[in-house]
Design an enzyme around this catalytic site. Sequence first.
Site, short mmCIF file in Angstrom:
data_model
loop_
_atom_site.label_atom_id
_atom_site.label_comp_id
_atom_site.label_asym_id
_atom_site.label_seq_id
_atom_site.Cartn_x
_atom_site.Cartn_y
_atom_site.Cartn_z
CG ASP A 1 31.27 27.20 72.53
OD1 ASP A 1 31.81 28.00 72.03
OD2 ASP A 1 30.87 25.97 71.83
CG ASP B 1 33.13 31.52 70.20
OD1 ASP B 1 33.66 32.03 68.96
OD2 ASP B 1 33.41 30.50 70.54
CG PHE B 2 29.65 32.93 64.90
CD1 PHE B 2 28.91 33.88 64.41
CD2 PHE B 2 30.11 31.69 64.08
CE1 PHE B 2 28.00 33.72 63.48
CE2 PHE B 2 29.02 31.59 63.07
CZ PHE B 2 28.21 32.44 62.68
CG ASP B 3 31.40 28.33 64.98
OD1 ASP B 3 30.59 28.09 64.32
OD2 ASP B 3 32.43 28.98 64.60
#
Length: 259
Positions: A203, A23-25
Site C-alpha cells: 500500500d 505487507d502488514f500495515d
Amino acid sequence: MDPGAAALNAIANRSKMAGLVMDFDGVLSPIIDDPSASELLPGTEEVLGSLATKLGLVALLSGRPVDFLADRAAVPGVALYGSYGLEQRTDSGVSVLPDAERWMPNVQAATAWLHEKLDGAEGIHVEDKSLAVAVHWRRAADHAAAADAINPLVQEAASLHGLRREPGKFVEELRIPVNQDKGTALHRIMDEGGLEVTAYAGDDLGDLPAFRAVSLARGHALIVDGPDMAPGVETVAGAHFDGPADFHLWLKRLDEATS
C-alpha cells in the site's frame, strides 16, 4: 472483472506452486494514528492459517521488525520477513542478512539521537525498528509544519550516521545503505520457494520495488488503497482494493477457492 479475480484464479489453479506475499500495515491492518497499536483485522489470523496449508507459500514482508510481526501475526505456516526482508523468522530465532548486521550500531545511534531531539514533540513519534528508525507525524495537528520540523533533523541524522533516507505516508525513515529493499527480498523469496505464480499485496512507497519485482515475474500486484496514498502508489498497475477490509474479503474468497 472484479478486483483481484485474475490473481485469485491464477493462485487457485496452481495453489501448491503459488505464493502470496503481503505487507502488514495498511494491508492486513488498518493504518492508525499510533503505529505501535497496529493489529490484524478480526478473522485474518484464521484465513491466513488456512491459506498456509493450501499454498506453496504465504508470507509477510514488512518494514516492521520481525519481532513485531511475530508478536502480532505469528500464524502457523506463515513466513515472516521483517525490516524490508533483511530479517527472517526461523525456527532458531531471527536471521539477519550479514551485510546488515554491521550497520546495527549506526541505526541505534541515529535512533537515540532522534529520540533526544523529538521525544515530547506533540503528534510526533519516533519508532524503533531494529534495522531502521522511523519518525511519524500522522497525529500532528499541522502535518506541513511537522514535516518542516522533522525533515532537516532526519537529514542530519542520515548524514551523521551514514544511513539512507526514505519517505512514506506521514513518515520519514532511515534505513541502512545496503542494496536491499522489498523488491530484492521478493526476488529472493520467489527463487527460494520455486514459485510458479506469485501475488504481492502492499500500500505504500516501500512496496513499489516489490510491485515491480512481481510484475517482472509475470505475477500479480495487489494494491490496497487508502486515505492519503503516497504519489505513485495509486497508479500502480494491478488489482486495487478499497482498504484492508476489502482485501480481507478477497483473502476469504481465495481461501474458499482453494478448498
